[in-house]
Enzyme design. Structure first.
Site, PDB file in Angstrom:
ATOM      1  CG  HIS A  56      59.609  14.204  31.886  1.00 26.29           C
ATOM      2  ND1 HIS A  56      59.880  13.679  30.646  1.00 26.29           N
ATOM      3  CD2 HIS A  56      60.596  13.748  32.703  1.00 26.29           C
ATOM      4  CE1 HIS A  56      60.969  12.924  30.703  1.00 26.29           C
ATOM      5  NE2 HIS A  56      61.431  12.969  31.939  1.00 26.29           N
ATOM      6  NE  ARG A  81      62.335  17.678  35.171  1.00 29.42           N
ATOM      7  CZ  ARG A  81      62.066  16.426  35.582  1.00 29.42           C
ATOM      8  NH1 ARG A  81      63.012  15.681  36.094  1.00 29.42           N
ATOM      9  NH2 ARG A  81      60.859  15.922  35.449  1.00 29.42           N
ATOM     10  CD  GLU A 157      66.999  11.810  36.159  1.00 27.13           C
ATOM     11  OE1 GLU A 157      65.815  11.537  36.400  1.00 27.13           O
ATOM     12  OE2 GLU A 157      67.331  12.828  35.522  1.00 27.13           O
ATOM     13  CG  ASP A 183      64.391   8.456  34.396  1.00 23.60           C
ATOM     14  OD1 ASP A 183      64.276   7.651  33.464  1.00 23.60           O
ATOM     15  OD2 ASP A 183      63.979   9.622  34.337  1.00 23.60           O
TER      16      ASP A 183
END
Length: 273
Positions: A56, A81, A157, A183
């Site tokens: 993201h 990540r 998540e 999430d």
């Protein structure tokens, strides 16, 4: 293959592994912004580790190595990540010098096994050999060290991951799990929130920490810092993200402006609306 550099002092891979093995709780910073300056600022601020967010965040493939190089100039250990459960992305991040990876949306034990398989060398896994930058940083014995010292976090998540938690945690070779609270709360309650201190999400967050620690694994989680970080530390989380570069910059700017707006003089003759 370029020759490695072997330093007398423990490198980032060894330091992070030793501290987590000793039971320490580490504070992690989150990097969304491209360019290396925010990574340098966060690293020199005193974070134990910094995670480059390729899912993201705004850091593209071409920005990964510069961000890792910026972190290497600080005391922080670098993690990545990755965008998804995609073996080439996992291998590329580790080959580039990340000491660990955080993989999103791991919902099943099969996916957890695939994650570990991509990050461990044979015979433990199927990671292809080619640690171009990692070998420069971590020495000629990197291949052997990688299978014991590299961190592999599966993100929990979703409701599916929550339902499969114990089977995911029982995956051989997994270092721990990392909770994505927005999430997870969205999946459990229908509303995305980073504040997980109430309701079903709170129960899940506490249970995940307990089940992970009971297996001798590392529970990790994202927070914005402050009270949320203190709360999860009290629950037993040991890899705690406490703020991102975007949130910290935005929050500091808003705080300064909010403090000053009320002190600005109003010019005489200015109409009131």
């Amino acid at each position: 293959m370029p020759e490695s550099v072997n330093n007398a002092a423990p490198d980032a891979l060894a330091r992070l592994h030793a501290r987590l093995s000793a039971g320490e709780t580490l504070l992690n910073g989150w990097l969304h912004l491209p360019g290396g300056v925010s990574a340098e600022l966060m690293g020199h601020a005193g974070y134990d580790a910094l995670t480059i967010d390729l899912q993201h965040g705004l850091i593209g493939d071409g920005g990964l190595v510069p961000a890792l190089q910026a972190i290497a100039a600080t005391p922080a250990a670098p993690l990545v990540r990755v965008p998804w459960l995609h073996p080439p992305d996992l291998m590329r991040a580790l080959d580039a010098g990340a000491v660990g990876v955080i993989c999103p949306m791991i919902d099943t034990p099969e996916q957890a096994r695939s994650l570990v398989h991509a990050c461990r060398y044979a015979p433990l896994g199927g990671r292809s050999y080619g640690p171009t930058r990692a070998r420069l940083l971590y020495g000629d014995a990197y291949t052997e060290r990688a299978d014991t010292q590299t961190l592999i976090f599966a993100m929990i998540e979703t409701r599916a991951a929550w339902n499969n938690l114990e089977a995911i945690l029982d995956t051989p070779g997994l270092s721990g799990v990392y909770v994505g609270p927005a999430d997870l709360s969205l999946s459990l309650t229908g509303t995305a929130s980073l504040d997980f201190r109430t309701g079903e999400t709170a129960e899940a967050v506490a249970h995940i920490a307990a089940e992970t620690a009971a297996r001798g694994l590392i529970p990790g989680i994202f927070t914005q810092g402050g009270d949320l970080a203190r709360h999860v530390i009290s629950l037993g989380y040991r890899f705690v993200t406490a703020g991102s570069d975007v949130a910290l910059l935005s929050g500091a700017a808003r705080s300064v402006l909010s403090d000053l707006r009320g002190a600005l003089p109003i010019p005489s003759g200015t109409p009131s609306y």
